[in-house]
Design a protein around this motif. Structure first.
Motif, PDB file in Angstrom:
ATOM      1  N   ALA A  93       0.884  -1.205  -0.060  1.00 39.94           N
ATOM      2  CA  ALA A  93      -0.084  -0.143  -0.099  1.00 39.94           C
ATOM      3  C   ALA A  93       0.944   1.249  -0.032  1.00 39.94           C
ATOM      4  O   ALA A  93       0.747   1.987  -0.665  1.00 39.94           O
ATOM      5  N   LEU A  94       1.822   1.067   0.718  1.00 44.43           N
ATOM      6  CA  LEU A  94       2.869   2.441   0.930  1.00 44.43           C
ATOM      7  C   LEU A  94       3.576   2.404  -0.521  1.00 44.43           C
ATOM      8  O   LEU A  94       3.694   3.712  -0.934  1.00 44.43           O
ATOM      9  N   ALA A  95       3.746   1.656  -0.884  1.00 41.94           N
ATOM     10  CA  ALA A  95       4.693   1.621  -2.497  1.00 41.94           C
ATOM     11  C   ALA A  95       3.636   2.034  -3.494  1.00 41.94           C
ATOM     12  O   ALA A  95       3.997   2.866  -4.482  1.00 41.94           O
ATOM     13  N   GLY A  96       2.302   1.692  -3.396  1.00 39.78           N
ATOM     14  CA  GLY A  96       1.377   2.173  -4.270  1.00 39.78           C
ATOM     15  C   GLY A  96       1.261   3.723  -4.169  1.00 39.78           C
ATOM     16  O   GLY A  96       1.194   4.321  -5.334  1.00 39.78           O
ATOM     17  N   ALA A  97       1.142   4.074  -2.910  1.00 36.99           N
ATOM     18  CA  ALA A  97       0.931   5.559  -2.831  1.00 36.99           C
ATOM     19  C   ALA A  97       2.083   6.316  -3.144  1.00 36.99           C
ATOM     20  O   ALA A  97       2.026   7.386  -3.747  1.00 36.99           O
ATOM     21  N   ALA A  98       3.286   5.743  -2.859  1.00 37.07           N
ATOM     22  CA  ALA A  98       4.577   6.360  -3.406  1.00 37.07           C
ATOM     23  C   ALA A  98       4.666   6.724  -5.125  1.00 37.07           C
ATOM     24  O   ALA A  98       4.874   7.285  -5.499  1.00 37.07           O
ATOM     25  N   ALA A  99       4.065   5.547  -5.809  1.00 39.62           N
ATOM     26  CA  ALA A  99       4.241   5.101  -7.152  1.00 39.62           C
ATOM     27  C   ALA A  99       3.175   6.525  -7.603  1.00 39.62           C
ATOM     28  O   ALA A  99       3.547   7.042  -8.567  1.00 39.62           O
ATOM     29  N   VAL A 100       2.020   6.483  -6.928  1.00 43.89           N
ATOM     30  CA  VAL A 100       0.869   7.447  -7.604  1.00 43.89           C
ATOM     31  C   VAL A 100       1.383   9.007  -7.327  1.00 43.89           C
ATOM     32  O   VAL A 100       1.338   9.820  -8.070  1.00 43.89           O
ATOM     33  N   ALA A 101       2.260   9.213  -6.140  1.00 41.52           N
ATOM     34  CA  ALA A 101       2.338  10.371  -5.615  1.00 41.52           C
ATOM     35  C   ALA A 101       3.814  10.907  -6.682  1.00 41.52           C
ATOM     36  O   ALA A 101       3.942  12.195  -7.130  1.00 41.52           O
ATOM     37  N   VAL A 102       4.603   9.837  -7.313  1.00 38.54           N
ATOM     38  CA  VAL A 102       5.845  10.355  -7.889  1.00 38.54           C
ATOM     39  C   VAL A 102       4.962  10.352  -9.612  1.00 38.54           C
ATOM     40  O   VAL A 102       5.464  11.167 -10.182  1.00 38.54           O
ATOM     41  N   GLY A 103       4.084   9.478  -9.736  1.00 38.23           N
ATOM     42  CA  GLY A 103       3.529   9.366 -11.234  1.00 38.23           C
ATOM     43  C   GLY A 103       2.586  10.644 -11.548  1.00 38.23           C
ATOM     44  O   GLY A 103       2.931  11.175 -12.739  1.00 38.23           O
ATOM     45  N   ILE A 104       2.062  11.239 -10.604  1.00 43.08           N
ATOM     46  CA  ILE A 104       1.310  12.687 -10.923  1.00 43.08           C
ATOM     47  C   ILE A 104       2.355  13.732 -11.358  1.00 43.08           C
ATOM     48  O   ILE A 104       1.785  14.718 -12.031  1.00 43.08           O
ATOM     49  N   TYR A 105       3.568  13.832 -10.957  1.00 45.68           N
ATOM     50  CA  TYR A 105       4.432  14.841 -11.236  1.00 45.68           C
ATOM     51  C   TYR A 105       5.084  14.388 -12.755  1.00 45.68           C
ATOM     52  O   TYR A 105       5.860  15.305 -13.000  1.00 45.68           O
ATOM     53  N   GLN A 106       4.710  13.378 -13.155  1.00 47.17           N
ATOM     54  CA  GLN A 106       5.515  12.786 -14.479  1.00 47.17           C
ATOM     55  C   GLN A 106       4.509  13.573 -15.552  1.00 47.17           C
ATOM     56  O   GLN A 106       3.252  13.922 -15.475  1.00 47.17           O
ATOM     57  N   GLU A 107       5.160  13.302 -16.669  1.00 49.04           N
ATOM     58  CA  GLU A 107       4.173  13.726 -18.010  1.00 49.04           C
ATOM     59  C   GLU A 107       3.489  12.507 -18.653  1.00 49.04           C
ATOM     60  O   GLU A 107       4.289  11.351 -18.697  1.00 49.04           O
ATOM     61  N   LEU A 108       2.419  12.488 -19.014  1.00 50.12           N
ATOM     62  CA  LEU A 108       1.647  11.790 -19.992  1.00 50.12           C
ATOM     63  C   LEU A 108       2.322  11.279 -21.139  1.00 50.12           C
ATOM     64  O   LEU A 108       2.710  10.159 -21.729  1.00 50.12           O
ATOM     65  N   LEU A 109       2.628  12.281 -22.047  1.00 52.65           N
ATOM     66  CA  LEU A 109       3.060  12.039 -23.314  1.00 52.65           C
ATOM     67  C   LEU A 109       4.441  12.882 -23.594  1.00 52.65           C
ATOM     68  O   LEU A 109       4.672  14.130 -22.933  1.00 52.65           O
ATOM     69  N   PRO A 135       1.461   7.085 -16.763  1.00 51.74           N
ATOM     70  CA  PRO A 135       0.609   6.172 -16.791  1.00 51.74           C
ATOM     71  C   PRO A 135       1.085   4.899 -16.241  1.00 51.74           C
ATOM     72  O   PRO A 135       0.497   4.000 -15.675  1.00 51.74           O
ATOM     73  N   PHE A 136       2.423   4.727 -16.430  1.00 54.75           N
ATOM     74  CA  PHE A 136       3.140   3.305 -16.030  1.00 54.75           C
ATOM     75  C   PHE A 136       3.127   3.441 -14.447  1.00 54.75           C
ATOM     76  O   PHE A 136       2.847   2.391 -13.761  1.00 54.75           O
ATOM     77  N   LEU A 137       3.450   4.711 -13.989  1.00 58.14           N
ATOM     78  CA  LEU A 137       3.745   4.577 -12.608  1.00 58.14           C
ATOM     79  C   LEU A 137       2.263   4.649 -11.747  1.00 58.14           C
ATOM     80  O   LEU A 137       1.936   3.996 -10.773  1.00 58.14           O
ATOM     81  N   LEU A 138       1.237   5.022 -12.374  1.00 58.44           N
ATOM     82  CA  LEU A 138      -0.055   5.122 -11.732  1.00 58.44           C
ATOM     83  C   LEU A 138      -0.650   3.644 -12.020  1.00 58.44           C
ATOM     84  O   LEU A 138      -1.281   3.183 -11.084  1.00 58.44           O
TER      85      LEU A 138
END
Length: 159
Positions: A12-28, A121-124
């Protein structure tokens, strides 16, 4: 604390971290060489949807912790995982149909370029899968028989 409890919380903590990092990345991105980024509804400043995804990650961690105590609370990280997986799938399908991913596009100067997926998208999706795994491990905790070291499993003999 047994290993499955630790594994559920860690996922769960790894999932939250992946989402937190992923939203600061770019989609395209623009290829070759990632010459630039495409401004989409998912890129630029953190938008409302991305803020909700990060808050949902915190809810998933809380739900996993609650599921260690109450079996049916495992539906919280399960739901969070489904939503976290659904958003990047929806975005990738949208941009795969509309401008077309990984297809050659002619630029104004005669060279070609293509749109490629960024890391978001990969991190989310990885975060969503982590939440699904946390839900499975938290749910399975209630189906285990008590161990020998558990106070509830020890029999009391009366003289």
């Amino acid at each position: 604390m047994n290993r499955q409890r630790i594994l559920a919380v860690t996922l769960a903590l790894a999932g939250a971290a992946a989402v937190a990092v992923g939203i600061y990345q770019e989609l395209l991105h623009v290829a070759p060489g990632y010459e630039g980024m495409i401004e989409t509804g998912w890129s630029g400043r953190i938008n409302h949807g991305e803020r909700l995804l990060s808050q949902l990650g915190a809810v998933g961690v809380g739900g996993t912790l609650a599921a260690l105590r109450w079996k049916y609370a495992a539906v919280v990280p399960l739901g969070v995982g489904v939503v976290e997986l659904g958003y990047p799938i929806q975005a990738v399908l949208h941009y795969a149909r509309d401008p077309g991913l990984y297809t050659q596009v002619q630029k104004y100067d005669g060279s070609t370029t293509e749109l490629v997926l960024g890391a978001e998208p990969f991190l989310l999706a990885a975060g969503g899968l982590c939440f699904l795994g946390a839900a499975v491990f938290a749910w399975r905790l209630s189906h285990q028989s008590p161990t020998a070291g558990d106070v509830r499993s020890q029999s009391v003999s009366h003289p």
